[in-house]
Design a protein around this motif. Structure first.
Motif, PDB file in Angstrom:
ATOM      1  N   MET A   1      22.100  -2.471  11.903  1.00 14.46           N
ATOM      2  CA  MET A   1      21.336  -2.898  10.737  1.00 14.46           C
ATOM      3  C   MET A   1      22.069  -4.045  10.064  1.00 14.46           C
ATOM      4  N   SER A   2      21.307  -4.928   9.465  1.00 15.12           N
ATOM      5  CA  SER A   2      21.906  -6.036   8.727  1.00 15.12           C
ATOM      6  C   SER A   2      20.919  -6.527   7.681  1.00 15.12           C
ATOM      7  N   TYR A   3      21.471  -7.033   6.600  1.00 10.89           N
ATOM      8  CA  TYR A   3      20.652  -7.679   5.581  1.00 10.89           C
ATOM      9  C   TYR A   3      21.547  -8.567   4.728  1.00 10.89           C
ATOM     10  N   ALA A   4      20.921  -9.529   4.053  1.00  6.07           N
ATOM     11  CA  ALA A   4      21.664 -10.479   3.228  1.00  6.07           C
ATOM     12  C   ALA A   4      20.771 -10.981   2.107  1.00  6.07           C
ATOM     13  N   GLY A   5      21.410 -11.434   1.047  1.00  7.17           N
ATOM     14  CA  GLY A   5      20.670 -12.003  -0.066  1.00  7.17           C
ATOM     15  C   GLY A   5      21.564 -12.238  -1.258  1.00  7.17           C
ATOM     16  N   THR A   6      20.957 -12.291  -2.419  1.00  5.70           N
ATOM     17  CA  THR A   6      21.705 -12.407  -3.660  1.00  5.70           C
ATOM     18  C   THR A   6      21.864 -11.007  -4.242  1.00  5.70           C
ATOM     19  N   TYR A   7      22.674 -10.905  -5.296  1.00  7.14           N
ATOM     20  CA  TYR A   7      22.840  -9.596  -5.927  1.00  7.14           C
ATOM     21  C   TYR A   7      23.164  -9.780  -7.397  1.00  7.14           C
ATOM     22  N   GLU A   8      22.987  -8.708  -8.121  1.00  4.90           N
ATOM     23  CA  GLU A   8      23.367  -8.666  -9.529  1.00  4.90           C
ATOM     24  C   GLU A   8      23.876  -7.268  -9.847  1.00  4.90           C
ATOM     25  N   LEU A   9      24.727  -7.183 -10.838  1.00  2.00           N
ATOM     26  CA  LEU A   9      25.223  -5.894 -11.321  1.00  2.00           C
ATOM     27  C   LEU A   9      24.514  -5.535 -12.607  1.00  2.00           C
ATOM     28  N   ALA A  10      24.158  -4.274 -12.727  1.00  2.00           N
ATOM     29  CA  ALA A  10      23.551  -3.752 -13.957  1.00  2.00           C
ATOM     30  C   ALA A  10      24.188  -2.388 -14.209  1.00  2.00           C
ATOM     31  N   GLY A  11      25.249  -2.384 -14.995  1.00  2.00           N
ATOM     32  CA  GLY A  11      25.974  -1.140 -15.234  1.00  2.00           C
ATOM     33  C   GLY A  11      26.637  -0.668 -13.960  1.00  2.00           C
ATOM     34  N   ASP A  12      26.277   0.545 -13.522  1.00  2.00           N
ATOM     35  CA  ASP A  12      26.861   1.086 -12.294  1.00  2.00           C
ATOM     36  C   ASP A  12      25.948   0.866 -11.084  1.00  2.00           C
ATOM     37  N   GLU A  13      25.003  -0.056 -11.204  1.00  2.00           N
ATOM     38  CA  GLU A  13      24.058  -0.310 -10.111  1.00  2.00           C
ATOM     39  C   GLU A  13      24.220  -1.737  -9.585  1.00  2.00           C
ATOM     40  N   VAL A  14      24.232  -1.859  -8.257  1.00  2.00           N
ATOM     41  CA  VAL A  14      24.187  -3.158  -7.601  1.00  2.00           C
ATOM     42  C   VAL A  14      22.756  -3.350  -7.116  1.00  2.00           C
TER      43      VAL A  14
ATOM     44  N   GLN B   1      20.523  -5.593  -4.880  1.00  2.00           N
ATOM     45  CA  GLN B   1      20.630  -6.561  -3.791  1.00  2.00           C
ATOM     46  C   GLN B   1      19.236  -7.090  -3.479  1.00  2.00           C
ATOM     47  N   HIS B   2      19.025  -8.365  -3.777  1.00  2.19           N
ATOM     48  CA  HIS B   2      17.735  -9.027  -3.568  1.00  2.19           C
ATOM     49  C   HIS B   2      17.735  -9.580  -2.142  1.00  2.19           C
ATOM     50  N   VAL B   3      16.989  -8.951  -1.254  1.00  2.00           N
ATOM     51  CA  VAL B   3      17.081  -9.206   0.183  1.00  2.00           C
ATOM     52  C   VAL B   3      16.273 -10.433   0.586  1.00  2.00           C
ATOM     53  N   ASP B   4      16.971 -11.416   1.169  1.00  2.00           N
ATOM     54  CA  ASP B   4      16.336 -12.613   1.727  1.00  2.00           C
ATOM     55  C   ASP B   4      16.019 -12.422   3.211  1.00  2.00           C
ATOM     56  N   MET B   5      16.966 -11.819   3.935  1.00  2.00           N
ATOM     57  CA  MET B   5      16.826 -11.609   5.377  1.00  2.00           C
ATOM     58  C   MET B   5      17.286 -10.202   5.724  1.00  2.00           C
ATOM     59  N   SER B   6      16.613  -9.595   6.718  1.00  2.00           N
ATOM     60  CA  SER B   6      16.996  -8.256   7.141  1.00  2.00           C
ATOM     61  C   SER B   6      16.494  -8.003   8.553  1.00  2.00           C
ATOM     62  N   LEU B   7      17.261  -7.259   9.326  1.00  2.00           N
ATOM     63  CA  LEU B   7      16.776  -6.815  10.624  1.00  2.00           C
ATOM     64  C   LEU B   7      15.510  -5.987  10.441  1.00  2.00           C
ATOM     65  N   PHE B   8      15.435  -5.239   9.358  1.00  2.00           N
ATOM     66  CA  PHE B   8      14.243  -4.463   9.003  1.00  2.00           C
ATOM     67  C   PHE B   8      13.386  -5.340   8.093  1.00  2.00           C
ATOM     68  N   PRO B   9      12.323  -5.954   8.630  1.00  2.00           N
ATOM     69  CA  PRO B   9      11.577  -6.951   7.862  1.00  2.00           C
ATOM     70  C   PRO B   9      10.954  -6.426   6.577  1.00  2.00           C
ATOM     71  N   ASN B  10      10.717  -5.136   6.463  1.00  2.00           N
ATOM     72  CA  ASN B  10      10.113  -4.577   5.246  1.00  2.00           C
ATOM     73  C   ASN B  10      11.001  -4.739   4.014  1.00  2.00           C
ATOM     74  N   TRP B  11      12.308  -4.926   4.209  1.00  2.00           N
ATOM     75  CA  TRP B  11      13.208  -5.104   3.080  1.00  2.00           C
ATOM     76  C   TRP B  11      13.150  -6.524   2.522  1.00  2.00           C
ATOM     77  N   GLU B  12      12.713  -7.494   3.321  1.00  2.00           N
ATOM     78  CA  GLU B  12      12.726  -8.887   2.890  1.00  2.00           C
ATOM     79  C   GLU B  12      11.838  -9.081   1.668  1.00  2.00           C
ATOM     80  N   GLY B  13      12.377  -9.772   0.667  1.00  2.00           N
ATOM     81  CA  GLY B  13      11.653  -9.998  -0.574  1.00  2.00           C
ATOM     82  C   GLY B  13      11.770  -8.853  -1.561  1.00  2.00           C
ATOM     83  N   GLY B  14      12.428  -7.781  -1.158  1.00  2.00           N
ATOM     84  CA  GLY B  14      12.571  -6.616  -2.034  1.00  2.00           C
ATOM     85  C   GLY B  14      13.973  -6.505  -2.611  1.00  2.00           C
ATOM     86  N   VAL B  15      14.187  -5.431  -3.334  1.00  2.00           N
ATOM     87  CA  VAL B  15      15.480  -5.170  -3.960  1.00  2.00           C
ATOM     88  C   VAL B  15      16.005  -3.834  -3.453  1.00  2.00           C
TER      89      VAL B  15
END
Length: 146
Positions: free
Chosen positions: A76-89, A91-105
């Motif tokens: 599995m692999s994915y990449a994108g931008t990220y932000e921290l909100a308290g104790d939560e990361v 991850q805003h997914v730009d690319m992923s082996l699992f295409p359903n994650w693309e465009g999601g968080v």
């Protein structure tokens, strides 16, 4: 969680999934390999089963459908931008082996305990497959995997 604590490369030590019905599974086996890396504003993650087999029937594009499916199941692999909100990361997914994650968080609860990064996510709530995925990471050097 502070951004400076998260920055850098982390090698995967363990990945478990605890289902609400009591089952516990190891999605990539007992000794998964991989890393997650957080830079100033981008992240990427790659994880694989340690026992992945090389293709016997062909190359990357012309191997058998069965071998390609087995390769997908062990990676599995994915990449994108990220932000921290308290104790939560988040991850805003730009690319992923699992295409359903693309465009999601992809949201992960994050904590550093005894120098180890713990990331967890609640998955498929309200279904028979409801579970909590927990990944434990240790600081890595410049090597891709430990």
């Amino acid at each position: 969680m502070r951004k400076q604590d998260l920055l850098g490369r982390w090698a995967l030590r363990q990945w478990t999934q605890a289902y609400d019905d009591g089952r516990v599974t190891l999605p990539m086996g007992q000794a998964p390999r991989g890393f997650i890396q957080y830079d100033d504003d981008r992240m990427f993650c790659m994880i694989e089963r340690a026992d992945r087999q090389a293709f016997a029937t062909g190359g990357q594009w012309n191997a058998s459908t069965e071998e390609k499916a087995r390769a997908y199941e062990g990676f599995m692999s994915y990449a994108g931008t990220y932000e921290l909100a308290g104790d939560e990361v988040r991850q805003h997914v730009d690319m992923s082996l699992f295409p359903n994650w693309e465009g999601g968080v992809q949201r992960r609860k994050a904590a550093i305990v005894d120098g180890l990064l713990h990331l967890s996510a609640r998955l498929e709530d309200g279904t028979p497959e409801a579970r909590t995925a927990s990944l434990v990471w240790e600081r890595a050097g410049r090597a891709i995997i430990s």
